[in-house]
Design an enzyme around this catalytic site. Sequence first.
Site, PDB file in Angstrom:
ATOM      1  CB  CYS A 108      -9.773 -20.983  72.444  1.00 13.47           C
ATOM      2  SG  CYS A 108     -10.091 -19.968  70.993  1.00 13.47           S
ATOM      3  CG  HIS A 150      -8.120 -24.857  68.378  1.00  8.93           C
ATOM      4  ND1 HIS A 150      -8.566 -25.069  69.672  1.00  8.93           N
ATOM      5  CD2 HIS A 150      -8.164 -23.513  68.184  1.00  8.93           C
ATOM      6  CE1 HIS A 150      -8.879 -23.897  70.211  1.00  8.93           C
ATOM      7  NE2 HIS A 150      -8.633 -22.934  69.339  1.00  8.93           N
ATOM      8  CD  GLU A 151      -5.547 -21.743  65.926  1.00  8.09           C
ATOM      9  OE1 GLU A 151      -6.312 -20.798  65.679  1.00  8.09           O
ATOM     10  OE2 GLU A 151      -5.208 -22.028  67.090  1.00  8.09           O
ATOM     11  CG  HIS A 154     -10.860 -20.214  65.536  1.00  3.99           C
ATOM     12  ND1 HIS A 154     -11.731 -19.674  66.441  1.00  3.99           N
ATOM     13  CD2 HIS A 154      -9.808 -20.670  66.262  1.00  3.99           C
ATOM     14  CE1 HIS A 154     -11.230 -19.801  67.677  1.00  3.99           C
ATOM     15  NE2 HIS A 154     -10.061 -20.412  67.586  1.00  3.99           N
TER      16      HIS A 154
HETATM   17 NI    NI Z   1      -8.854 -20.820  69.278  1.00 11.73          NI
END
Ligand code: NI
Length: 196
Positions: A108, A150-151, A154
């Site tokens: 990341c 994953h995104e 966030h």
């Molecule tokens: Ni990331």
Amino acid sequence: MAIRKIARMGHPVLMEPAKPVSDPTMPEIRLILRDMIDTMIDAKGAGLAAPQIYEPLRMVIFEAPKIRAQAEAGDSEPDLAAYAPRTVLINPEIEILTEDTAPGWEGCLSVPGLRGLVPRYTYLRYRGVNEDGEPIEREARGFHARVVQHECDHLDGVLFPQRMRDMRSLVFESEWTEFREAMQRKRDDRRNPAAP
Ligand code: NI
């Protein structure tokens, strides 16, 4: 064009839920998206979420290259859901379509220098709108499903180490190759135990 500073693990902007975007076509939003793309390309990332450039808004960009899906598929043609062009996704929603998870290595841009083995769902559907406010709805598998999870994490203040099951696999990039070789040796030893 502007390359922005990337927030690093520990900054509060990465820990809080981001806010929905009320009008995706507003000029300010376009500018932020432009900067996100420039910043992602400059940092050679596969994805970026707006909070990573200190903008607490529900917007992500990502790409899942066909060449990568091709490598995962081996000799067969990769599933259409396994790859996606560079995509802007605003106000995303994820619907998980399987109970199956698979481990995979992640890094990341907000956790520089580290990689970890993270379990992710292997099949999902996502919805949202693009930079013109047009709806996007796609199914995703493999790396494509991974990068979307994953995104979108966030946007809820979650970084990949929080999704890991075994923190022993949180390793520095410089030690990564050696770590994987050691894991492989362990697996080989279990398969072919030495004679007593
Ligand atoms: Ni990331």
